[in-house]
Design a protein around this motif. Structure first.
Motif, PDB file in Angstrom:
ATOM      1  N   ARG A  27       0.676  -0.686  -0.493  1.00 47.07           N
ATOM      2  CA  ARG A  27      -0.058  -0.078  -0.070  1.00 47.07           C
ATOM      3  C   ARG A  27       1.049   1.564  -0.437  1.00 47.07           C
ATOM      4  O   ARG A  27       0.520   2.563  -0.793  1.00 47.07           O
ATOM      5  CB  ARG A  27      -0.603   0.082   1.436  1.00 47.07           C
ATOM      6  N   PHE A  28       1.816   1.200   0.595  1.00 42.02           N
ATOM      7  CA  PHE A  28       2.860   2.648   0.658  1.00 42.02           C
ATOM      8  C   PHE A  28       3.590   2.948  -0.934  1.00 42.02           C
ATOM      9  O   PHE A  28       3.754   3.507  -0.605  1.00 42.02           O
ATOM     10  CB  PHE A  28       3.920   2.110   1.533  1.00 42.02           C
ATOM     11  N   TYR A  29       4.422   1.434  -1.093  1.00 33.19           N
ATOM     12  CA  TYR A  29       4.720   1.921  -2.313  1.00 33.19           C
ATOM     13  C   TYR A  29       3.519   2.618  -3.608  1.00 33.19           C
ATOM     14  O   TYR A  29       3.517   3.404  -4.357  1.00 33.19           O
ATOM     15  CB  TYR A  29       5.157   0.491  -2.893  1.00 33.19           C
ATOM     16  N   ARG A  30       2.239   1.801  -3.535  1.00 35.32           N
ATOM     17  CA  ARG A  30       1.087   2.383  -4.329  1.00 35.32           C
ATOM     18  C   ARG A  30       1.183   3.232  -4.433  1.00 35.32           C
ATOM     19  O   ARG A  30       1.088   4.430  -4.961  1.00 35.32           O
ATOM     20  CB  ARG A  30       0.124   1.810  -4.407  1.00 35.32           C
ATOM     21  N   LEU A  31       1.261   3.974  -2.775  1.00 36.29           N
ATOM     22  CA  LEU A  31       0.756   5.540  -2.730  1.00 36.29           C
ATOM     23  C   LEU A  31       1.563   6.524  -3.443  1.00 36.29           C
ATOM     24  O   LEU A  31       1.935   7.739  -3.656  1.00 36.29           O
ATOM     25  CB  LEU A  31       0.100   5.537  -1.604  1.00 36.29           C
ATOM     26  N   ARG A  40       2.674  18.205   1.209  1.00 37.68           N
ATOM     27  CA  ARG A  40       3.360  18.465   2.518  1.00 37.68           C
ATOM     28  C   ARG A  40       1.831  18.531   3.466  1.00 37.68           C
ATOM     29  O   ARG A  40       0.826  19.469   3.142  1.00 37.68           O
ATOM     30  CB  ARG A  40       4.177  19.549   3.029  1.00 37.68           C
ATOM     31  N   ARG A  41       1.059  17.355   4.633  1.00 34.72           N
ATOM     32  CA  ARG A  41       0.407  17.746   5.608  1.00 34.72           C
ATOM     33  C   ARG A  41       0.553  19.211   6.304  1.00 34.72           C
ATOM     34  O   ARG A  41       1.623  19.083   7.372  1.00 34.72           O
ATOM     35  CB  ARG A  41       0.160  16.275   5.610  1.00 34.72           C
ATOM     36  N   ARG A  42      -0.672  19.545   6.772  1.00 37.97           N
ATOM     37  CA  ARG A  42      -0.095  20.448   7.023  1.00 37.97           C
ATOM     38  C   ARG A  42      -0.015  20.187   9.000  1.00 37.97           C
ATOM     39  O   ARG A  42      -0.572  18.859   9.345  1.00 37.97           O
ATOM     40  CB  ARG A  42      -2.163  20.765   7.576  1.00 37.97           C
ATOM     41  N   GLY A  43       1.077  21.205   9.605  1.00 39.27           N
ATOM     42  CA  GLY A  43       1.250  20.559  10.532  1.00 39.27           C
ATOM     43  C   GLY A  43       2.506  19.500  10.489  1.00 39.27           C
ATOM     44  O   GLY A  43       3.191  19.058  11.504  1.00 39.27           O
ATOM     45  N   LEU A  44       2.846  18.934   9.673  1.00 35.13           N
ATOM     46  CA  LEU A  44       3.693  18.382   9.727  1.00 35.13           C
ATOM     47  C   LEU A  44       5.139  18.899   8.569  1.00 35.13           C
ATOM     48  O   LEU A  44       5.270  19.649   6.944  1.00 35.13           O
ATOM     49  CB  LEU A  44       3.367  17.190   8.382  1.00 35.13           C
ATOM     50  N   ASP A  45       6.423  18.950   9.079  1.00 39.54           N
ATOM     51  CA  ASP A  45       7.230  19.974   8.517  1.00 39.54           C
ATOM     52  C   ASP A  45       7.612  19.110   7.424  1.00 39.54           C
ATOM     53  O   ASP A  45       8.712  20.609   6.109  1.00 39.54           O
ATOM     54  CB  ASP A  45       8.827  20.055   9.846  1.00 39.54           C
ATOM     55  N   TRP A  46       7.495  17.794   6.913  1.00 44.09           N
ATOM     56  CA  TRP A  46       8.279  17.385   5.780  1.00 44.09           C
ATOM     57  C   TRP A  46       7.237  17.379   4.471  1.00 44.09           C
ATOM     58  O   TRP A  46       5.954  16.971   4.482  1.00 44.09           O
ATOM     59  CB  TRP A  46       8.766  16.187   6.559  1.00 44.09           C
ATOM     60  N   SER A  47       7.858  17.051   3.263  1.00 42.36           N
ATOM     61  CA  SER A  47       6.955  16.989   2.824  1.00 42.36           C
ATOM     62  C   SER A  47       7.327  15.606   2.698  1.00 42.36           C
ATOM     63  O   SER A  47       7.858  14.150   3.007  1.00 42.36           O
ATOM     64  CB  SER A  47       7.751  17.766   1.492  1.00 42.36           C
ATOM     65  N   VAL A  48       6.726  14.994   1.198  1.00 36.59           N
ATOM     66  CA  VAL A  48       5.942  14.282   0.476  1.00 36.59           C
ATOM     67  C   VAL A  48       7.428  12.980   0.474  1.00 36.59           C
ATOM     68  O   VAL A  48       7.846  11.741   0.821  1.00 36.59           O
ATOM     69  CB  VAL A  48       5.588  13.706  -0.623  1.00 36.59           C
ATOM     70  N   ALA A 151      -0.836   9.884   2.346  1.00 38.06           N
ATOM     71  CA  ALA A 151      -1.691  10.520   2.081  1.00 38.06           C
ATOM     72  C   ALA A 151      -2.446  11.837   2.707  1.00 38.06           C
ATOM     73  O   ALA A 151      -3.382  11.862   1.858  1.00 38.06           O
ATOM     74  CB  ALA A 151      -2.490   9.004   2.136  1.00 38.06           C
ATOM     75  N   ARG A 152      -2.525  12.067   3.443  1.00 36.99           N
ATOM     76  CA  ARG A 152      -2.901  13.285   4.232  1.00 36.99           C
ATOM     77  C   ARG A 152      -2.577  14.820   3.136  1.00 36.99           C
ATOM     78  O   ARG A 152      -3.017  15.487   2.926  1.00 36.99           O
ATOM     79  CB  ARG A 152      -2.586  13.736   6.065  1.00 36.99           C
ATOM     80  N   SER A 153      -1.625  14.578   3.371  1.00 37.42           N
ATOM     81  CA  SER A 153      -0.728  15.636   2.366  1.00 37.42           C
ATOM     82  C   SER A 153      -1.188  15.653   0.930  1.00 37.42           C
ATOM     83  O   SER A 153      -1.350  16.543   0.570  1.00 37.42           O
ATOM     84  CB  SER A 153       0.759  15.192   2.367  1.00 37.42           C
ATOM     85  N   VAL A 154      -1.358  14.205   0.161  1.00 38.49           N
ATOM     86  CA  VAL A 154      -2.206  14.389  -1.132  1.00 38.49           C
ATOM     87  C   VAL A 154      -3.843  14.808  -1.237  1.00 38.49           C
ATOM     88  O   VAL A 154      -3.881  14.147  -2.336  1.00 38.49           O
ATOM     89  CB  VAL A 154      -1.502  13.438  -1.568  1.00 38.49           C
TER      90      VAL A 154
END
Length: 272
Positions: A27-31, A40-48, A151-154
C-alpha cells in the motif's frame, strides 16, 4: 518501568506480522509512486519526498541490526528529531531511487524478522529496550503512520485498520516509559486504566519520576478508566490529536476516583 514482556497488551505472531507488514508495504509503494513529492500535510514539517527518505533511513537501521552493526540512537526524544532530520537529508535522492533502495532491503528485513529468537531484545531510542515482537511491530508502525502522513498530504484515502492500530498501541505502551516528559515531577501521580477493544486491561501509571505501562492488577485504584478505539489511543499518545478530538473519535472516561486526571495523560510524555 515496563513489564509488558510477561503479559502482552495484545498477542500476535510472526505470521500475522509478516502478512500485515507485506500488505502495508505494498500500500505504501502504490501511494508513494503516484504522490506529489512536494506536497506536505498541515502540521508536518516534511514533504512527501522527505517522509519517503525518512522511511528508508528507518529501514537502514534494521539493516544494521540484521548485519550485527550498530546505528545512531537518541538519548532523549528531541535528540531523535535531530537524528531523523540529519539522516533524512543525507539520504535524499529522487523518489524512484529511494523506493528502489527501500525495496532492495525487503529480503534483508524479512529474513531478520523471521530469524528473531523468542527471547530477542533490542535497544531502541531513548533507552527503550523492546522485545523482538515490538521490534517487528515498529516497522509496521512506520509504514502505517507515515503512509497516513503522505496520504493526508495529497488528500488521498488511507485505510486505517483497527487491528493494525492495536498492534501499534502495543508498541506505544511498551516504549512510553522511555518518553516520559522531563517536566514531570517526582510528586506527579497519575494512574489511568485502559480498556481497549480486543486487548487486555492495562494501566499507565506515572509516579515518583517514572512511568509504568503494565497489565491491570486487582489492587489498582486508577484515577480514571479510559475506553477508546486503539486508533484513537495511538494518535493521542503520539500527540497527533488532543483530548477533544479524541473524544470525537470514541474516547470515553468510564469511571475512576479522579476522572479529570485523564486529561493530563498527554502532558506526561514527549511527542514521538
Amino acid at each position: 518501568m515496563n513489564d509488558a514482556g510477561s503479559i502482552a497488551f495484545v498477542d500476535t505472531s510472526r505470521d500475522e506480522l509478516r502478512e500485515r507488514i507485506n500488505e502495508a508495504r505494498q500500500r505504501f509503494y502504490r501511494l508513494t509512486r503516484s504522490a506529489d513529492p512536494q506536497a506536505r500535510r498541515r502540521g508536518l514539517d516534511w514533504s512527501v519526498h522527505q517522509v519517503i527518505a525518512h522511511v528508508l533511513c528507518v529501514a537502514r537501521r534494521y539493516e544494521a541490526l540484521a548485519e550485527g552493526r550498530d546505528f545512531r540512537r537518541a538519548h532523549y526524544p528531541r535528540e531523535l528529531d535531530q537524528i531523523n532530520q540529519e539522516e533524512m537529508m543525507a539520504a535524499m535522492a529522487p523518489v524512484p531511487e529511494l523506493l528502489d533502495r527501500l525495496s532492495a532491503l525487503e529480503p534483508v528485513m524479512d529474513a531478520f524478522f523471521d530469524g528473531l529468537p523468542d527471547d530477542y531484545v533490542a535497544e531502541f531510542h531513548c533507552g527503550a529496550v523492546v522485545s523482538g515482537v515490538v521490534t517487528q511491530i515498529n516497522w509496521l508502525f512506520d509504514l502505517i503512520l507515515h503512509g497516513e502522513d503522505i496520504a493526508r498530504s495529497v488528500d488521498t484515502p488511507w485505510e486505517v485498520r483497527e487491528r493494525d492500530m492495536l498492534l501499534l498501541l502495543r508498541e506505544g505502551l511498551e516504549v512510553a516509559p522511555a518518553y516520559l516528559s522531563a517536566a514531570v515531577t517526582p510528586t506527579t501521580n497519575i494512574c489511568l486504566a485502559l480498556q481497549i477493544p480486543d486487548a487486555r486491561p492495562y494501566v499507565v501509571h506515572v509516579h515518583d519520576g517514572i512511568a509504568e505501562s503494565r497489565p491491570r492488577r486487582p489492587q489498582d485504584r486508577p484515577d480514571a478508566v479510559i475506553k477508546a478505539p486503539a486508533s484513537t489511543m495511538v494518535r493521542l499518545l503520539l500527540q497527533r490529536i488532543g483530548p477533544f478530538t479524541a473524544a470525537l473519535h470514541g474516547l470515553r472516561i468510564a469511571g475512576g476516583r479522579r476522572p479529570w486526571k485523564a486529561l493530563q495523560l498527554q502532558s506526561c510524555f514527549e511527542p514521538a
